[in-house]
Design an enzyme around this catalytic site. Structure first.
Site, PDB file in Angstrom:
ATOM      1  N   CYS A 166       0.844  -1.196   0.000  1.00 30.58           N
ATOM      2  CA  CYS A 166       0.000   0.000   0.000  1.00 30.58           C
ATOM      3  C   CYS A 166       0.885   1.253   0.000  1.00 30.58           C
ATOM      4  O   CYS A 166       1.779   1.398   0.838  1.00 30.58           O
ATOM      5  CB  CYS A 166      -0.894  -0.029   1.231  1.00 30.58           C
ATOM      6  N   GLU A 167       0.626   2.142  -0.951  1.00 24.26           N
ATOM      7  CA  GLU A 167       1.476   3.333  -1.049  1.00 24.26           C
ATOM      8  C   GLU A 167       1.199   4.348   0.053  1.00 24.26           C
ATOM      9  O   GLU A 167       1.986   5.272   0.245  1.00 24.26           O
ATOM     10  CB  GLU A 167       1.303   3.996  -2.417  1.00 24.26           C
ATOM     11  N   HIS A 168       0.110   4.186   0.773  1.00 26.33           N
ATOM     12  CA  HIS A 168      -0.217   5.142   1.831  1.00 26.33           C
ATOM     13  C   HIS A 168       0.489   4.829   3.147  1.00 26.33           C
ATOM     14  O   HIS A 168       0.824   5.738   3.906  1.00 26.33           O
ATOM     15  CB  HIS A 168      -1.734   5.179   2.064  1.00 26.33           C
ATOM     16  N   HIS A 169       0.697   3.530   3.430  1.00 23.10           N
ATOM     17  CA  HIS A 169       1.298   3.148   4.711  1.00 23.10           C
ATOM     18  C   HIS A 169       2.511   2.232   4.557  1.00 23.10           C
ATOM     19  O   HIS A 169       3.137   1.864   5.553  1.00 23.10           O
ATOM     20  CB  HIS A 169       0.264   2.446   5.600  1.00 23.10           C
ATOM     21  N   GLN A 179      -5.085  -0.551  -4.794  1.00 22.40           N
ATOM     22  CA  GLN A 179      -5.758  -1.641  -5.490  1.00 22.40           C
ATOM     23  C   GLN A 179      -6.550  -1.153  -6.703  1.00 22.40           C
ATOM     24  O   GLN A 179      -6.568  -1.810  -7.753  1.00 22.40           O
ATOM     25  CB  GLN A 179      -6.678  -2.380  -4.514  1.00 22.40           C
ATOM     26  N   HIS A 206      -6.227  -5.861   3.201  1.00 22.32           N
ATOM     27  CA  HIS A 206      -5.227  -4.813   3.386  1.00 22.32           C
ATOM     28  C   HIS A 206      -4.789  -4.766   4.849  1.00 22.32           C
ATOM     29  O   HIS A 206      -5.623  -4.540   5.738  1.00 22.32           O
ATOM     30  CB  HIS A 206      -5.806  -3.457   2.985  1.00 22.32           C
ATOM     31  N   CYS A 248      -3.216  -2.503   6.256  1.00 20.45           N
ATOM     32  CA  CYS A 248      -3.393  -1.165   6.823  1.00 20.45           C
ATOM     33  C   CYS A 248      -4.764  -1.030   7.477  1.00 20.45           C
ATOM     34  O   CYS A 248      -4.981  -0.137   8.304  1.00 20.45           O
ATOM     35  CB  CYS A 248      -3.189  -0.091   5.764  1.00 20.45           C
TER      36      CYS A 248
END
Length: 203
Positions: free
Chosen positions: A93-96, A134, A162, A164
């Protein structure tokens, strides 16, 4: 003739080693900031191991989706719809920068060309092994199959869990996310979308 040895510092192997060492250096600093001692026995090799794992998990950046598919394109032998289901994937995941993982199912209606089955699985890896979301990954896979095979229609279903959402934040352990993208005849004909889901067992 000059007999001096020339060092190829910019060779792919040396470049990879340099990247591993640079990333490992940053991970060492992160470990310190977390309150741990990177010189502790159990953590001595962690920065190098983590750097190698990160580079492997993001190796899709160095691959080209079209080239992967074009390695095995054959004349279409007759199926109206081709489906490869439940292709396992692991992404970040690019956010976390936490993993999300699941399965991809790809269906397409050929127009004279079909891809080797294993190449569709490799295509999934090209996009999964990046910092991702995703929704974008689903669209990228769909577009690559359409573009490279010039398929009459493409449909992609991605189902994933996920971390996250499971190990932080809302901490919902049973949560799952499904994303769908489609193009061509699948966009025009709802019965084809129904046929795709029925073939997957989702009545």
């Amino acid at each position: 003739m000059n007999d001096l040895k020339v060092e190829h510092k910019d060779s792919p192997e040396q470049g990879q080693l340099d990247r591993v060492e640079a990333i490992a250096g940053h991970i060492t600093e992160i470990i310190k900031l977390l309150g741990e001692d990177p010189s502790r026995e159990g953590l001595l090799k962690t920065p190098i191991r983590a750097a190698k794992a990160l580079l492997f998990s993001t190796s899709g950046y160095s691959q080209d989706a079209d080239s992967v598919l074009r390695q095995a394109i054959f004349e279409h032998a007759g199926s109206r719809m081709i489906i490869v289901r439940d292709i396992e994937f692991y992404s970040m995941c690019e956010h976390h920068i936490l993993p999300f993982l699941g399965k991809v199912s790809i269906g397409y209606i050929p127009d004279g060309k079909m891809a080797g089955l294993s190449k569709l699985a490799r295509l999934v890896n090209v996009y999964a092994r990046r910092l991702q979301v995703q929704e974008r990954m689903t669209a990228q896979i769909c577009d690559a199959v359409r573009r490279t095979l010039n398929a009459k229609g493409v449909m992609v279903l991605v189902e994933a869990g996920h971390l996250c959402m499971k190990m932080r934040g809302v901490e919902k352990q049973e949560s799952a996310t499904a994303t769908v993208d489609y193009s061509g005849l699948f966009a025009e004909d709802a019965s084809l979308r129904k046929e795709f889901f029925e073939a997957l067992g989702d009545k």
